[in-house]
Scaffold this active site. Structure first.
Site, PDB file in Angstrom:
ATOM      1  N   ASP A 317      42.214 -50.367  71.907  1.00 49.45           N
ATOM      2  CA  ASP A 317      41.247 -50.362  70.771  1.00 49.45           C
ATOM      3  C   ASP A 317      40.176 -49.782  71.078  1.00 49.45           C
ATOM      4  O   ASP A 317      39.333 -50.327  71.867  1.00 49.45           O
ATOM      5  CB  ASP A 317      41.017 -51.867  70.252  1.00 49.45           C
ATOM      6  N   ARG A 319      37.639 -48.913  68.704  1.00 49.44           N
ATOM      7  CA  ARG A 319      36.605 -49.156  67.765  1.00 49.44           C
ATOM      8  C   ARG A 319      35.398 -49.977  68.145  1.00 49.44           C
ATOM      9  O   ARG A 319      35.447 -50.546  69.230  1.00 49.44           O
ATOM     10  CB  ARG A 319      37.308 -49.929  66.621  1.00 49.44           C
TER      11      ARG A 319
END
Length: 385
Positions: A317, A319
């Site tokens: 991930d 983000r």
């Protein structure tokens, strides 16, 4: 992640503390790399290196890089990608280099970057790179550019900064500092500004307006979809942080649950009397649409959603949630109830001084196309499904 090593500064920091000129140089470097052009990266120690995005290497720009640097050329890649290529046994460091011979072609370099193009010949010249050096900055730039996180790098054999400046001027090359790359996304998050807003009646929430936020470097806009009046509910506002998903949100893809989560959040917020949906420009958990499509191919070949991202060289991930915290502060929402199954979002807002007083479950029925995807999020990513 090479460009996300430091603890993010609080989004409450004044915009004047950020340096938009620094983030602007990073955005310009990103454009150059996406265009297949070379960029010079400098470090605090005075080292200078020429870099190219590996997926955009051609025989012509490879030849040009070798002529200008007159030094060894190597591929810089993440630990995830090095492990996928079986260049290392374990993912022990954030970045590695593979020294190339003088006969290495553009096709071989593409194979180091893209798992869909086959595997390059084994190499015994694999080294972990120094922390916060030009190799890590090069990888960071490719990530910000939503390119594959592999770069071609060659240290400049110059006696001082003036020589690098001369080279940059003579060949019209952009120079960017490694530290600016490492701090870029944190800096950008602090320079968001409201640039436009308008009422947008929605199918499930007629009393809605959309506010667009743009960073000073001209990068991608994030959106706040404000439903009703979040401050008049007599309780902390119900909010959802939703990462952009072209395939799920717009096309109705069955490979994920993003479309269901988007429409379900709007319905839930409207039913609650008001709140905010933050729509972040972080397609594919931060890897971009093109790389997400590459990951889909790897998933069809047997990888799960996390393994596919890692085979490409990304973290599971990529983000960050500083833009979300900044927008909530701008909207005057210091306490929220968060629609999410992802504990990372709760932690990220808390670390950015947004109090999450309640986590509200946000789950939807699976289908035959996304059952494995949802199970992977639960088992490997810790989602509370």
């Amino acid at each position: 992640m090479p460009h996300r090593q430091d603890t993010p500064p609080s989004p409450q920091s004044s915009q004047t503390n950020a340096n938009p000129c620094s983030s602007l140089s990073v955005q310009r470097a990103v454009f150059e790399l996406r265009s297949g052009r070379m960029v010079i990266v400098g470090t605090k120690s005075g080292d200078q290196a020429l870099i190219l995005a590996a997926e955009n290497v051609t025989e012509d720009n490879l030849k040009a890089l070798r002529c200008l640097s007159e030094g060894p050329v190597h591929v810089a890649l993440t630990g995830r990608r090095a492990k996928a290529l079986e260049l290392i046994d374990e993912d022990l460091g954030p970045a590695f280099r593979v020294v190339l011979n003088s006969h290495c072609t553009a096709n071989t370099i593409h194979q180091y970057a893209d798992p869909l193009l086959g595997t390059p010949a084994p190499s015994s010249h694999v080294e972990e790179v120094p922390s916060r050096g030009y190799e890590q900055a090069a990888i960071g730039l490719t990530k910000i550019a939503h390119l594959l996180p592999t770069a071609l790098v060659s240290k400049l054999n110059t006696s001082g900064a003036n020589d690098a400046k001369t080279l940059a001027k003579e060949h019209n090359l952009l120079t960017v500092q490694a530290e600016d790359v490492f701090q870029s996304e944190h800096c950008v998050s602090q320079t968001l500004q409201r640039v436009s807003e308008a009422p947008v009646p929605l199918q499930d929430a007629e009393n809605a307006r959309v506010i667009a936020y743009r960073p000073l470097d001209g990068g991608l806009e994030h959106l706040a979809i404000v439903i009703g009046d979040p401050t008049k509910a007599g309780k902390p506002a119900l909010i959802r942080i939703h990462s952009q998903c072209f395939t799920g949100d717009l096309l109705g893809s069955l490979r994920c649950d993003c479309g269901d989560q988007l429409r379900g959040a709007i319905q839930a917020i409207a039913k609650d009397g008001g709140g905010v949906l933050l729509y972040l420009a972080q397609e594919g958990r931060g890897i971009g649409l093109v790389n997400k499509l590459r990951a889909y191919v790897l998933q069809d070949q047997g990888a799960d959603t996390i393994e596919a991202n890692e085979k490409l060289g990304f973290d599971a991930d990529e983000r960050i949630y500083l833009p979300a915290a900044f927008m909530l502060n701008d909207l005057g929402l210091k306490q929220v109830r968060l629609l999410t199954n992802n504990p990372t979002k709760v932690q990220a807002l808390s670390e950015a001084n947004i109090e999450v007083v309640d986590r509200v479950t946000h789950a939807f029925p699976s289908n035959q196309h996304n059952e494995t995807y949802l199970q992977t999020k639960k088992i490997k990513a810790g989602h509370l499904l």
